[in-house]
Design a protein around this motif. Structure first.
Motif, PDB file in Angstrom:
ATOM      1  N   LEU A   1       1.249  -0.933  -0.218  1.00 33.18           N
ATOM      2  CA  LEU A   1       0.035   0.411   0.090  1.00 33.18           C
ATOM      3  C   LEU A   1       1.221   1.322   0.076  1.00 33.18           C
ATOM      4  O   LEU A   1       0.729   1.889  -0.808  1.00 33.18           O
TER       5      LEU A   1
ATOM      6  N   GLU B   1       2.112   2.571  -3.173  1.00 32.88           N
ATOM      7  CA  GLU B   1       0.708   2.766  -3.794  1.00 32.88           C
ATOM      8  C   GLU B   1       0.522   4.327  -3.431  1.00 32.88           C
ATOM      9  O   GLU B   1      -0.635   5.289  -4.001  1.00 32.88           O
TER      10      GLU B   1
ATOM     11  N   ARG C   1      -7.540   0.066  -0.475  1.00 32.63           N
ATOM     12  CA  ARG C   1      -7.319   0.935  -1.540  1.00 32.63           C
ATOM     13  C   ARG C   1      -8.830   2.155  -2.194  1.00 32.63           C
ATOM     14  O   ARG C   1      -8.801   3.224  -2.000  1.00 32.63           O
TER      15      ARG C   1
END
Length: 217
Positions: free
Chosen positions: A18, A21, A71
């Motif tokens: 994560l 990202e 997300r």
């Protein structure tokens, strides 16, 4: 390896993915860490609880990969004190994570089996701020007032305006839309007064919404 260690290692690997990202929301990641993912997957898939794969659950439904789930929650931007509506309870994982941040969560699904199992998991985790209900979400949800955030995990052919109308000013909704017969895309609506700002996000694997309560499951 103990179940707790599997959870700890799975979560640590998730955090690394994560962060790559650009997702590092401490409140959200803490809520995910406090919600043992393996509790929400069938026992035979426990090794995949923190993977990116889609996991089948009861009633022909599925649990999206954990990266996609987080997300989406990151983009939903749930804050303390908010009321949240989720259409499509599934396993109950996303509702459980949201329930650790928001003041109140109402999550609905057409399948009694799914809502009963989700309720059992909420009770096991001691999550009292979440209301799990069997309901038909295909035509909106009347009599529940307005919400700060709405998350839909079953796809419509067009943005469900009846849910958008249940948003407070400044609220937002994320829902999947069928772009074509085999393509589904997550879209976010943000409400300001009577106007809506639309953002197309990314393709997702969600299934078209099915009307009416399930009569058997």
């Amino acid at each position: 390896m103990t179940a707790r260690l599997v959870e700890k290692e799975g979560f640590a690997a998730l955090v690394l993915r994560l962060r790559a990202e650009g997702i590092s929301d401490i409140d959200l990641l803490t809520a995910v860490e406090q919600t043992p993912r393996s509790l929400f997957v069938p026992p035979q898939f426990s090794d995949d609880a923190y993977s990116t794969r889609t996991i089948p659950i009861e009633c022909g439904s599925f649990l999206e990969g954990v990266d996609l789930a987080v997300r989406i929650l990151h983009l939903l931007k749930v804050k303390p004190g908010q009321r949240v509506l989720e259409v499509g309870t599934g396993s109950g994982f996303t509702a459980a994570v949201i329930g650790r941040i928001a003041e109140r969560v109402l999550t609905i699904d057409r399948y009694k089996t799914l809502t009963a199992n989700a309720q059992r998991r909420m009770d096991q985790l001691g999550l009292r701020s979440i209301v799990v209900r069997q309901a038909d979400g295909s035509n909106g949800l009347q009599g529940e007032g307005t919400f700060d955030r709405i998350l839909v995990t079953a796809a419509f052919n067009s943005m469900p305006r009846f849910y958008a109308d249940q948003l407070v000013s400044g609220g937002s909704m994320i829902a999947p839309l069928m772009i074509s017969e085999d393509q589904c895309r997550m879209v976010r609506l943000t409400k300001t007064g009577s106007r809506f700002e639309r953002d197309e996000l990314f393709d997702v694997p969600y299934l078209p919404i099915v009307p009416r309560l399930a009569s058997q499951l």
